[in-house]
Design an enzyme around this catalytic site. Structure first.
Site, PDB file in Angstrom:
ATOM      1  N   SER A  54      -1.528  -1.633  70.007  1.00  0.00           N
ATOM      2  CA  SER A  54      -1.417  -1.337  71.439  1.00  0.00           C
ATOM      3  C   SER A  54      -1.928   0.061  71.740  1.00  0.00           C
ATOM      4  O   SER A  54      -1.841   0.954  70.910  1.00  0.00           O
ATOM      5  CB  SER A  54       0.027  -1.442  71.924  1.00  0.00           C
ATOM      6  OG  SER A  54       0.077  -1.100  73.309  1.00  0.00           O
TER       7      SER A  54
ATOM      8  N   LYS B 117       4.607  -7.323  68.945  1.00  0.00           N
ATOM      9  CA  LYS B 117       3.543  -6.967  69.901  1.00  0.00           C
ATOM     10  C   LYS B 117       3.646  -7.839  71.157  1.00  0.00           C
ATOM     11  O   LYS B 117       3.460  -7.362  72.282  1.00  0.00           O
ATOM     12  CB  LYS B 117       2.166  -7.129  69.246  1.00  0.00           C
ATOM     13  CG  LYS B 117       0.973  -6.968  70.206  1.00  0.00           C
ATOM     14  CD  LYS B 117       0.884  -5.572  70.733  1.00  0.00           C
ATOM     15  CE  LYS B 117      -0.243  -5.179  71.638  1.00  0.00           C
ATOM     16  NZ  LYS B 117      -1.186  -6.058  72.206  1.00  0.00           N
TER      17      LYS B 117
ATOM     18  N   HIS C 273       6.422  -6.531  73.185  1.00  0.00           N
ATOM     19  CA  HIS C 273       5.915  -5.287  73.773  1.00  0.00           C
ATOM     20  C   HIS C 273       5.130  -5.613  75.050  1.00  0.00           C
ATOM     21  O   HIS C 273       5.325  -5.003  76.100  1.00  0.00           O
ATOM     22  CB  HIS C 273       5.013  -4.568  72.758  1.00  0.00           C
ATOM     23  CG  HIS C 273       4.145  -3.493  73.348  1.00  0.00           C
ATOM     24  ND1 HIS C 273       3.019  -3.785  74.109  1.00  0.00           N
ATOM     25  CD2 HIS C 273       4.230  -2.145  73.331  1.00  0.00           C
ATOM     26  CE1 HIS C 273       2.471  -2.657  74.511  1.00  0.00           C
ATOM     27  NE2 HIS C 273       3.183  -1.652  74.055  1.00  0.00           N
ATOM     28  N   ASN C 274       4.251  -6.592  74.951  1.00  0.00           N
ATOM     29  CA  ASN C 274       3.440  -6.943  76.118  1.00  0.00           C
ATOM     30  C   ASN C 274       4.280  -7.535  77.239  1.00  0.00           C
ATOM     31  O   ASN C 274       4.009  -7.303  78.418  1.00  0.00           O
ATOM     32  CB  ASN C 274       2.331  -7.924  75.720  1.00  0.00           C
ATOM     33  CG  ASN C 274       1.192  -7.234  75.001  1.00  0.00           C
ATOM     34  OD1 ASN C 274       1.378  -6.162  74.417  1.00  0.00           O
ATOM     35  ND2 ASN C 274       0.016  -7.816  75.017  1.00  0.00           N
TER      36      ASN C 274
ATOM     37  N   GLU D 151       5.750  -4.714  78.883  1.00  0.00           N
ATOM     38  CA  GLU D 151       4.654  -4.076  79.649  1.00  0.00           C
ATOM     39  C   GLU D 151       4.455  -4.797  80.991  1.00  0.00           C
ATOM     40  O   GLU D 151       4.357  -4.153  82.042  1.00  0.00           O
ATOM     41  CB  GLU D 151       3.391  -4.158  78.785  1.00  0.00           C
ATOM     42  CG  GLU D 151       2.122  -3.624  79.397  1.00  0.00           C
ATOM     43  CD  GLU D 151       0.924  -3.886  78.462  1.00  0.00           C
ATOM     44  OE1 GLU D 151       0.993  -3.539  77.271  1.00  0.00           O
ATOM     45  OE2 GLU D 151      -0.080  -4.449  78.939  1.00  0.00           O
TER      46      GLU D 151
HETATM   47  P1  NBP Z   1     -13.147  -8.929  72.259  1.00  0.00           P
HETATM   48  O1  NBP Z   1     -11.826  -9.600  72.367  1.00  0.00           O
HETATM   49  O2  NBP Z   1     -13.994  -8.821  73.476  1.00  0.00           O
HETATM   50  O3  NBP Z   1     -13.969  -9.667  71.120  1.00  0.00           O
HETATM   51  C1  NBP Z   1     -15.233  -9.189  70.771  1.00  0.00           C
HETATM   52  C2  NBP Z   1     -15.506  -9.376  69.313  1.00  0.00           C
HETATM   53  O4  NBP Z   1     -15.167 -10.704  68.899  1.00  0.00           O
HETATM   54  C3  NBP Z   1     -16.972  -9.205  69.016  1.00  0.00           C
HETATM   55  O5  NBP Z   1     -17.072  -8.558  67.779  1.00  0.00           O
HETATM   56  C4  NBP Z   1     -17.455 -10.642  68.938  1.00  0.00           C
HETATM   57  O6  NBP Z   1     -18.651 -10.792  68.196  1.00  0.00           O
HETATM   58  C5  NBP Z   1     -16.299 -11.245  68.228  1.00  0.00           C
HETATM   59  N1  NBP Z   1     -16.272 -12.716  68.240  1.00  0.00           N
HETATM   60  C6  NBP Z   1     -16.081 -13.573  69.254  1.00  0.00           C
HETATM   61 BR1  NBP Z   1     -15.858 -13.091  71.017  1.00  0.00          BR
HETATM   62  N2  NBP Z   1     -16.107 -14.845  68.874  1.00  0.00           N
HETATM   63  C7  NBP Z   1     -16.329 -14.795  67.548  1.00  0.00           C
HETATM   64  C8  NBP Z   1     -16.478 -15.773  66.563  1.00  0.00           C
HETATM   65  N3  NBP Z   1     -16.352 -17.081  66.862  1.00  0.00           N
HETATM   66  N4  NBP Z   1     -16.727 -15.386  65.297  1.00  0.00           N
HETATM   67  C9  NBP Z   1     -16.848 -14.097  64.999  1.00  0.00           C
HETATM   68  N5  NBP Z   1     -16.725 -13.099  65.888  1.00  0.00           N
HETATM   69  C10 NBP Z   1     -16.463 -13.446  67.147  1.00  0.00           C
HETATM   70  O7  NBP Z   1     -13.031  -7.466  71.614  1.00  0.00           O
HETATM   71  P2  NBP Z   1     -11.966  -6.318  71.843  1.00  0.00           P
HETATM   72  O8  NBP Z   1     -11.664  -6.088  73.295  1.00  0.00           O
HETATM   73  O9  NBP Z   1     -12.463  -5.215  71.001  1.00  0.00           O
HETATM   74  O10 NBP Z   1     -10.632  -6.905  71.198  1.00  0.00           O
HETATM   75  C11 NBP Z   1     -10.542  -7.297  69.846  1.00  0.00           C
HETATM   76  C12 NBP Z   1      -9.174  -7.893  69.597  1.00  0.00           C
HETATM   77  O11 NBP Z   1      -8.192  -6.880  69.854  1.00  0.00           O
HETATM   78  C13 NBP Z   1      -8.819  -9.056  70.526  1.00  0.00           C
HETATM   79  O12 NBP Z   1      -8.059  -9.999  69.820  1.00  0.00           O
HETATM   80  C14 NBP Z   1      -7.991  -8.401  71.608  1.00  0.00           C
HETATM   81  O13 NBP Z   1      -7.101  -9.310  72.223  1.00  0.00           O
HETATM   82  C15 NBP Z   1      -7.244  -7.357  70.805  1.00  0.00           C
HETATM   83  N6  NBP Z   1      -6.779  -6.207  71.570  1.00  0.00           N
HETATM   84  C16 NBP Z   1      -7.501  -5.697  72.582  1.00  0.00           C
HETATM   85  C17 NBP Z   1      -7.046  -4.602  73.299  1.00  0.00           C
HETATM   86  C18 NBP Z   1      -7.854  -4.015  74.417  1.00  0.00           C
HETATM   87  O14 NBP Z   1      -7.337  -3.120  75.102  1.00  0.00           O
HETATM   88  N7  NBP Z   1      -9.099  -4.440  74.599  1.00  0.00           N
HETATM   89  C19 NBP Z   1      -5.824  -4.015  72.941  1.00  0.00           C
HETATM   90  C20 NBP Z   1      -5.112  -4.537  71.866  1.00  0.00           C
HETATM   91  C21 NBP Z   1      -5.595  -5.640  71.181  1.00  0.00           C
HETATM   92  P3  NBP Z   1     -20.086 -10.764  68.945  1.00  0.00           P
HETATM   93  O15 NBP Z   1     -20.409  -9.326  69.165  1.00  0.00           O
HETATM   94  O16 NBP Z   1     -21.008 -11.395  67.976  1.00  0.00           O
HETATM   95  O17 NBP Z   1     -19.923 -11.543  70.212  1.00  0.00           O
END
Ligand code: NBP
Length: 479
Positions: A129, A183, A186-187, A190
């Site tokens: 988070s 987590k 937590h959400n 939130e």
């Molecule tokens: P995203 O949730 O937007 O995912 C992007 C990544 O997932 C890219 O690397 C993409 O590869 C890859 N991906 C996807 Br989409 N489908 C795939 C598949 N079938 N096989 C392999 N790779 C795949 O990225 P993020 O916002 O960085 O979040 C990452 C994780 O962290 C998520 O689970 C999210 O819920 C969690 N999270 C996010 C936050 C936040 O604030 N954003 C906070 C806490 C946790 P590509 O580049 O080839 O499309």
């Protein structure tokens, strides 16, 4: 070639930020992304001296990691994560550690934990988070999985995490899905806290006509006291932000239709299964759903009668002060409900969750970080068996001091027709919890009337059934 300390799969905003964070703490990382161009662009754009190595394939990634391997997956949760684990697992050896940092459903983490255990691969489901900034500068990390796996990755993750009072906001929480469960809760908290803040804003704006500048001052002031938290702090900043084109407060120009990704809903589903009350979180999820029904609300706003009450004519400063106390009391209820849910799931899943420890890692880096979490940590450290957070001496004192204001805010908002679902749900929870006798006696009678569901009595033992319509027949003791 020196092997890298950790591998990271997925270069979305979170993955990129975590890699930079790890690098800044002196750990070398190998990175892989499904789309190679993204890996190439990321590594090419790094400042000289960064210890980050690109990998074109999972095979290459695995080959350039020190052993036991630590590999963190930071991609879209669900099927994508399963697919990546499916491709990765055959390349690994016993003792390696797979870390899922995505927002995964805890039951998926439980399944993955057991599947990888068959290969003697450690699985760690870690709740992350703090958003992009947290990932970059120090998130709150909620790991669950094998304890041995955690020991292998802890030297990196305790450094990468936010630090509060010299302690990392990362500690082992329990086996299989414990980390992702924490987590999720937590959400849920939130969601509730964001909704409570929105209701405070709505009451002050609707009843007192306060503009964004005045609201910014109030929230900034609140952030200096018991309500101090990341969410109150950013809310003050939001009120200050102007739309560069019109010069108006940007918040006034944002469409009132909220979105959600599902963790709030997961919390409700789990709470239902655990038969645990999370009414403030429930109100928050309901509010997002209702907000998304913009067209229906627009129609109803023209047709439904408004309350007859006149404009607010009470003590304006008093209402602002009362709102402070109402928010704090409702915040206590929100956390009490969250703790309740954690404990009931912990018992059912055998996680042995340590509430003081969870409060400790929520104090920094995460979205719900707040001054209150230090009080919660102290309360559960001094009394780990505390039945309910509201029974802690500090909670009782705060509610004693603020309950008249809490009631005043709820009554005033309701009289004037301003919806405060989370503030009122929290008060209803409090008023139910503090009653030894609730009207469930009548409810039991109704159930027995139409369904012969039986009832217990206050004056004797046993289960009873009554023929409620036949005057001649009396109560029957069934067992
Ligand atoms: P995203 O949730 O937007 O995912 C992007 C990544 O997932 C890219 O690397 C993409 O590869 C890859 N991906 C996807 Br989409 N489908 C795939 C598949 N079938 N096989 C392999 N790779 C795949 O990225 P993020 O916002 O960085 O979040 C990452 C994780 O962290 C998520 O689970 C999210 O819920 C969690 N999270 C996010 C936050 C936040 O604030 N954003 C906070 C806490 C946790 P590509 O580049 O080839 O499309």
């Amino acid at each position: 070639m020196n092997k890298c300390n950790i591998g990271l799969i997925g270069l979305g905003v979170m993955g990129r930020s975590l890699v930079l964070n790890m690098d800044s703490k002196g750990f070398s990382a190998a990175v892989y992304n499904r789309t190679w161009e993204i890996t190439e662009k990321f590594t090419a754009g790094l400042a000289p001296g960064k210890n980050v190595k690109p990998a074109r394939s999972l095979e290459e990634l695995v080959s350039i990691l020190e052993r036991p391997r630590r590999i963190m997956i930071m991609i879209k949760a669900g099927k994508a994560t399963d697919a990546v684990i499916g491709d990765l697992a055959p390349l690994l050896h016993a003792g390696d550690v797979v870390i899922d940092g995505g927002n995964s459903l805890f039951t998926d983490s439980q399944r993955r934990f057991h599947e990888l255990a068959k290969q003697n691969i450690h699985f760690i489901g870690i709740g992350v988070s703090g958003g992009e900034e947290g990932a970059l500068k120090g998130p709150s990390l909620m790991p669950g999985g094998t304890e041995e796996g955690w020991k292998i990755i802890a030297p990196i993750f305790t450094r990468v995490a936010a630090q509060v009072g010299g302690e990392p906001c990362a500690r082992y929480l329990g086996p299989d899905g414990a980390g992702h469960y924490v987590k999720m809760v937590h959400n849920g908290i939130e969601y509730a806290e964001m909704q409570l803040i929105c209701e405070a804003y709505d009451v002050l704006a609707q009843l007192l006509g306060l503009d964004a500048d005045r609201l910014a001052e109030i929230f900034a002031k609140w952030n200096e006291g018991d309500l101090e938290s990341y969410l109150i702090e950013i809310t003050a900043q939001i009120f200050r932000k102007r739309d560069p084109e019109s010069g108006q407060p940007l918040v006034d120009l944002i469409l009132d239709r909220a979105k959600q990704k599902g963790t709030g809903m997961w919390t409700l589903e789990s709470a239902n299964r655990q038969a645990t009350v999370v009414s403030t979180i429930n109100a928050a999820v309901d509010s997002r759903i209702l907000s998304s029904q913009k067209a229906a609300r627009t129609t109803a706003s023209k047709l439904l009668p408004k309350p007859e009450s006149a404009a607010f004519a009470g003590d304006r400063a008093g209402l602002v002060a009362a709102m402070h106390d109402a928010l704090y009391a409702a915040k206590l209820v929100t956390h009490a409900q969250g703790v309740d849910l954690l404990r009931s799931a912990s018992t059912d899943h055998g996680w042995n969750l340590d509430i003081a420890g969870i409060a400790t890692i929520w104090r920094g880096g995460c979205i719900i970080r707040s001054r209150l979490l230090e009080r919660i940590r102290e309360a559960f450290e001094s009394d780990p068996k505390l039945d309910n957070l509201l029974l802690a001496p500090f909670s009782r004192a705060a509610i004693e001091a603020g309950q008249a204001n809490w009631r005043n805010v709820v009554a005033t908002a309701i009289t004037h027709g301003v919806a405060i679902p989370a503030l009122s749900a929290s008060l209803a929870y409090f008023d139910s919890l503090r009653r030894e006798r609730l009207p469930a006696n009548l409810l039991q009678a109704q159930r027995d009337f139409f369904g012969a569901h039986k009832y217990e009595r206050v004056d004797r033992d046993g289960e009873f059934h009554t023929d409620w319509q036949d005057e001649t027949r009396s109560t029957t003791l069934l067992k």
